[in-house]
Scaffold this motif. Structure first.
Motif, PDB file in Angstrom:
ATOM      1  N   UNK A   1      12.372  55.962   5.029  1.00 11.54           N
ATOM      2  CA  UNK A   1      11.622  54.881   5.662  1.00 11.54           C
ATOM      3  C   UNK A   1      12.438  54.336   6.822  1.00 11.54           C
ATOM      4  N   UNK A   2      11.795  54.167   7.974  1.00 10.00           N
ATOM      5  CA  UNK A   2      12.524  53.684   9.151  1.00 10.00           C
ATOM      6  C   UNK A   2      13.178  52.336   8.879  1.00 10.00           C
ATOM      7  N   UNK A   3      12.483  51.460   8.172  1.00  8.18           N
ATOM      8  CA  UNK A   3      12.991  50.105   7.911  1.00  8.18           C
ATOM      9  C   UNK A   3      14.119  50.143   6.880  1.00  8.18           C
ATOM     10  N   UNK A   4      13.831  50.617   5.684  1.00 10.14           N
ATOM     11  CA  UNK A   4      14.839  50.599   4.609  1.00 10.14           C
ATOM     12  C   UNK A   4      15.962  51.588   4.869  1.00 10.14           C
ATOM     13  N   UNK A   5      15.645  52.740   5.445  1.00 14.12           N
ATOM     14  CA  UNK A   5      16.684  53.724   5.728  1.00 14.12           C
ATOM     15  C   UNK A   5      17.708  53.208   6.711  1.00 14.12           C
ATOM     16  N   UNK A   6      17.238  52.513   7.745  1.00 12.74           N
ATOM     17  CA  UNK A   6      18.171  51.940   8.709  1.00 12.74           C
ATOM     18  C   UNK A   6      19.048  50.867   8.099  1.00 12.74           C
ATOM     19  N   UNK A   7      18.458  50.031   7.228  1.00 11.28           N
ATOM     20  CA  UNK A   7      19.254  49.015   6.544  1.00 11.28           C
ATOM     21  C   UNK A   7      20.321  49.664   5.666  1.00 11.28           C
ATOM     22  N   UNK A   8      19.983  50.755   5.005  1.00 10.54           N
ATOM     23  CA  UNK A   8      20.928  51.444   4.131  1.00 10.54           C
ATOM     24  C   UNK A   8      22.112  51.992   4.919  1.00 10.54           C
ATOM     25  N   UNK A   9      21.858  52.615   6.049  1.00  2.00           N
ATOM     26  CA  UNK A   9      22.951  53.176   6.859  1.00  2.00           C
ATOM     27  C   UNK A   9      23.893  52.061   7.302  1.00  2.00           C
ATOM     28  N   UNK A  10      23.333  50.980   7.811  1.00  2.00           N
ATOM     29  CA  UNK A  10      24.182  49.873   8.269  1.00  2.00           C
ATOM     30  C   UNK A  10      24.927  49.232   7.110  1.00  2.00           C
ATOM     31  N   UNK A  11      24.299  49.152   5.933  1.00  2.00           N
ATOM     32  CA  UNK A  11      24.980  48.602   4.765  1.00  2.00           C
ATOM     33  C   UNK A  11      26.143  49.495   4.344  1.00  2.00           C
ATOM     34  N   UNK A  12      25.981  50.808   4.449  1.00  2.00           N
ATOM     35  CA  UNK A  12      27.078  51.729   4.148  1.00  2.00           C
ATOM     36  C   UNK A  12      28.239  51.512   5.116  1.00  2.00           C
ATOM     37  N   UNK A  13      27.924  51.359   6.382  1.00  2.00           N
ATOM     38  CA  UNK A  13      28.982  51.115   7.367  1.00  2.00           C
ATOM     39  C   UNK A  13      29.662  49.769   7.124  1.00  2.00           C
ATOM     40  N   UNK A  14      28.888  48.737   6.743  1.00  2.00           N
ATOM     41  CA  UNK A  14      29.472  47.429   6.452  1.00  2.00           C
ATOM     42  C   UNK A  14      30.379  47.501   5.230  1.00  2.00           C
ATOM     43  N   UNK A  15      29.961  48.235   4.208  1.00  2.00           N
ATOM     44  CA  UNK A  15      30.786  48.393   3.017  1.00  2.00           C
ATOM     45  C   UNK A  15      32.082  49.111   3.344  1.00  2.00           C
ATOM     46  N   UNK A  16      31.989  50.124   4.194  1.00  2.00           N
ATOM     47  CA  UNK A  16      33.182  50.856   4.631  1.00  2.00           C
ATOM     48  C   UNK A  16      34.162  49.921   5.324  1.00  2.00           C
ATOM     49  N   UNK A  17      33.648  49.036   6.189  1.00  2.00           N
ATOM     50  CA  UNK A  17      34.510  48.104   6.901  1.00  2.00           C
ATOM     51  C   UNK A  17      35.140  47.085   5.955  1.00  2.00           C
ATOM     52  N   UNK A  18      34.353  46.556   5.008  1.00  2.00           N
ATOM     53  CA  UNK A  18      34.900  45.596   4.052  1.00  2.00           C
ATOM     54  C   UNK A  18      35.945  46.250   3.152  1.00  2.00           C
ATOM     55  N   UNK A  19      35.681  47.494   2.757  1.00  4.36           N
ATOM     56  CA  UNK A  19      36.652  48.202   1.918  1.00  4.36           C
ATOM     57  C   UNK A  19      37.961  48.415   2.665  1.00  4.36           C
TER      58      UNK A  19
END
Length: 848
Positions: free
Chosen positions: A533-551
């Motif tokens: 899904x364009x909406x949820x899929x994009x949120x997931x990618x950005x959330x993965x990148x945010x988690x990577x940065x926080x980690x």
């Protein structure tokens, strides 16, 4: 020649007590009625110790509130009589006066009868004498009100009005009471004077339907007595001038961040036009008017601050013998102001979201949707709270972090799909923190339309909001009082990882990308999505990148590796599944609406830009998506008038013949902007009929304009216009098949691109993109184009909602092309502050 000017302010006591069997029956039928002059409720005059303030305190109480009979009137958690509240009206003969002195006199009427039970259809009966007969003026409701009015008209004063009308029997039980204050000044020719009045009310105890009772946050300073409205009114009059100056300074500071247009019609004005300034501040009404609750609690438990000595002397102000005149100490008011300023500094220095310092904050999703802090909507609205009251934003996020761990296995039937589901699954982000009719914080997920434990957007939205808040407070608040967020991160980080772990379970084929399940499993809760899904899929990618940065910040190398890998794989699937050469398809299913143009398709990219995370697409693909949305969802919608961005549009069906041109009706903007009616087709110069995009009628939500997501789209456009750096080298773009642009941009940096016209089908279907250079930064002309697109998109909400439809201070969640609205008074339009967030952060935070 001097003139005497008098202004009177009257107020009817707003809550009622039943004192007869007839009125009790009315209360049981959920009809409130007022009391007579012989009951125990008192209206008491009060003055400041130096005479600077005079007013009336009106005590009130509500009994037999439907649904709250089980709530105790006293005990460890209820500090005042059930429903105890008070109102105060006041004026000042000396404060806020002009430099030149003038004769001033203040007077008051502590109580007059404003309506009888039989006059409920004309509750406010303080009318001119000519509107009542002589017989009317001798009895009941007209008697006291008309005498007050006649005295005021004749003398410009109400000092000698009869204070108590004797009304007995059944009329007494249904009689409403009011009070009034009057200020008279003698003015010289051309003299300007202010007539200050204050209205204050105090309901210190919050009571929820589930029985929980908590003190509001203001009780730290004014005490938990229901009589504290007198002190609040006096405090307001003494500090009104300072408040006015501070508000003006805040307005000026906020607007100073806006760019000044060289070719604006008014020199020195911001390039967005007056509509933006109008909307930016006015949409904040909902933070106060949205069923807002601010309690002095931590995790739903009373704070020890409630017994603080700060309020002791103010509580004494409201004491004394019942019926006596109250005296508000001027020295105490002055000391209170100092204590408040010191307390504000203390809260700024407190750990981020420390609820023992800042309490807990809740507001409703809307006036019709009675759920507190609805999280998928707060995702849009939260920019306002973060930028203006960041400690309250962090406190709210802490509440959701704690709620992730809650579990409620009670079974409910979902209204949408009819299935039986548990109310709250442990490890899932709740949709909301509860309802006023139950027990907020303890009983979450008042929403029961869809099974939110399987929603795909709540988890990523939790991670992205935490990351955005931390990033903003780390980089942006220099000079505004630093907020220590270290403990906040330590508290939320393990919960964040649990949320990401559970969200990853929605990846059904282990390709790194989560898939939607074929039911409305996101904030668009009747718009079905399946697969990528364009909406949820994009949120997931950005959330993965945010988690990577926080980690990385936490020194968690294993988590860094895991979510870096997931982000890369998910992004490749995202692009290969959805990119159709000109924009992202709605989803990867085979449904009839799979290729609809979704206005919110770049929500994940929007937060990536807001947080300084890697972008979801190369610059020119993002530009292509935004141009498509702007042309179809903004310009071709609304019959030639700006109305915001409709959620879904269907792309043109047929390839047009050559030579198609758009008929234009110009709109005034810095760039030439033209709009054609959103019809299904229009004529080419050769006379043939050619298809335009059409509204997606898959469901109600697909054909609606959502006001808040329109602001989010405008913010996305502005983010892209301000972002001048290329993508991070650590996240190379996947190769994609050749794909066309909506139209070729001018390569000249010094000239604007062609006017923003609705695209013909020919341009849409046959334009080409040079994929050999998808990462090439946008030109200055293209960035200016995106800025104008942003202004045009956001302005539609103002032009439609405030100028044409009249939704003043009640901006709805949505409207259709006809103007029909859904859910007046809604949280999401606070997303206009996401646009201001771009202005504030684009240069300072991420070197954009």
């Amino acid at each position: 020649m001097e003139a005497e000017v008098s202004v009177m302010f009257s107020f009817q006591n707003g809550t009622d007590i039943a004192t007869s069997s007839k009125i009790n029956a009315a209360v049981k039928s959920n009809t409130c009625v007022a009391v007579g002059a012989d009951d125990q409720r008192l209206h008491r005059p009060f003055e400041a110790s130096d005479g600077s303030v005079t007013g009336i305190l009106m005590q009130s109480a509500v009994h037999n509130i439907p649904g709250t009979d089980h709530i105790p009137s006293s005990g460890s958690k209820c500090f005042a009589a059930q429903g105890e509240t008070s109102f105060a009206i006041a004026t000042s003969p000396s404060l806020l006066s002009a430099a030149a002195p003038c004769k001033t006199r203040a007077s008051s009427c502590s109580r007059f009868v404003s309506a009888r039970a039989s006059d409920r259809n004309r509750f406010f009966s303080c009318a001119s004498p000519s509107s009542a007969t002589a017989a009317d003026r001798d009895k009941g409701s007209e008697a006291s009100a008309s005498r007050l009015w006649r005295l005021f008209v004749a003398h410009g004063d109400i000092a000698e009005v009869l204070q108590h009308d004797k009304v007995v029997g059944e009329d007494a039980a249904g009689t409403a009471q009011a009070a009034a204050v009057c200020l008279r000044k003698t003015l010289r020719p051309l003299q300007r004077e202010l007539f200050p009045f204050a209205l204050a009310w105090a309901t210190p105890i919050v009571r929820f339907g589930g029985g929980d009772c908590f003190r509001r946050y203001f009780t730290r300073f004014f005490g938990h007595s229901g009589d504290s409205s007198a002190a609040i009114a006096a405090y307001a009059l003494h500090n009104a001038a300072d408040w006015d100056g501070r508000i003006s300074a805040w307005h000026s500071e906020t607007l100073s961040l806006l760019p000044v247009s060289d070719n604006s019609s008014t020199a020195g004005t911001d390039s967005s036009g007056g509509y933006y300034r109008h909307q930016l501040f006015n949409e904040l009404y909902f933070l106060v008017d949205g069923g807002t609750i601010w309690t002095d609690t931590s995790a739903g438990l009373d704070n020890p601050w409630q017994e603080s000595r700060l309020a002791e002397k103010l509580i004494d102000i409201a004491g004394g013998d019942r019926g006596s005149q109250l005296s508000v100490s001027l020295s105490e008011l002055q000391q209170l102001r100092v204590r408040m300023l010191q307390h504000d500094e203390f809260c700024q220095r407190a750990d981020g979201g420390d609820q023992s310092a800042v309490g807990q904050f809740m507001y409703l999703e809307g006036h019709e949707y009675l759920m507190y802090n609805t999280y998928d909507v707060h995702f849009y609205a939260s920019f306002a709270l973060l930028m203006l009251w960041p400690q309250l934003e962090l406190s709210l996020q802490k509440d959701f972090a704690l709620a992730v761990c809650l579990e409620d296995r009670s079974i409910r039937r979902m209204m949408g799909e009819g299935a039986l589901r548990p109310r709250k699954v442990a490890g899932s982000v709740p949709h909301d923190l509860g309802s006023p009719t139950e027990a907020p914080w303890r009983k979450t997920n008042a929403y029961n339309f869809q099974d939110v434990s399987n929603w795909k957007d709540l988890g990523p939205k939790f991670v992205l909001q935490i990351y955005r808040d931390l990033t903003y407070l780390k980089h942006q608040r220099l000079g505004k009082g630093a907020i220590n967020t270290d403990r906040f991160l330590q508290m939320t980080y393990p919960i964040l990882l649990e949320v990401m772990h559970n969200t990853a379970k929605f990846d059904c084929d282990d390709d790194g990308m989560i898939e939607n399940s074929g039911f409305p499993d996101q904030t668009y809760d009747i718009w079905t999505a399946k697969g990528v899904h364009a909406y949820c899929g994009g949120l997931w990618i950005s959330a993965c990148n945010a988690t990577c940065s926080l980690a990385t910040q936490m020194g968690d190398g294993a988590t860094v590796d895991r979510y870096r890998d997931l982000a890369g794989r998910a992004q490749r699937v995202y692009v290969s599944s959805l990119w159709n050469g000109r924009y992202l398809d709605y989803d990867s299913s085979s449904s009839k609406h799979h290729d609809s143009v979704m206005a919110d398709m770049l929500a994940g990219h929007w937060y990536a830009r807001a947080c300084g995370l890697p972008a979801l697409l190369p610059p020119r693909q993002v530009l292509s998506c935004l141009r498509t949305i702007f042309q179809f969802n903004v310009l071709q919608f609304g019959g030639g008038q700006l109305m915001g961005a409709v959620n879904g549009m269907r792309p043109p069906r047929n390839r047009p013949s050559p030579g198609l041109q758009a008929s234009a009706s110009p709109l005034s903007f810095n760039m030439a902007v033209s709009v054609v009616p959103a019809a299904s087709s229009y004529s080419s110069p050769s006379g043939g009929r050619q298809d335009l995009a059409s509204i997606d009628h898959t469901c109600l939500q697909s054909r609606e304009v959502w006001t808040g997501t329109t602001y989010a789209l405008a913010a996305t456009m502005l983010h892209e216009a301000r972002h001048v750096d290329g993508p991070s080298s650590q996240h190379p773009w996947p190769s994609t098949p050749p794909s066309p642009l909506i139209r070729q941009a001018s390569s000249a940096d010094t000239e604007l691109v062609e006017p923003l016209l609705p695209l013909s089908s020919e341009a849409f279907l046959s334009s080409a993109m040079d994929l050999d250079d998808v990462n090439r930064p946008l030109t200055a002309a293209e960035r200016r184009e995106l800025t104008e697109m942003s202004h045009c998109t956001a302005r539609g909400i103002h032009d439609a909602g405030w100028q044409r439809f009249g939704y003043w201070f009640a901006t709805p969640e949505a409207w259709e092309k006809s103007g029909n609205y859904r859910s007046l008074g809604y949280m999401r339009p606070l997303a206009i502050w996401a646009i201001q967030y771009v202005h504030e952060t684009s240069k300072k935070m991420f070197n954009m």
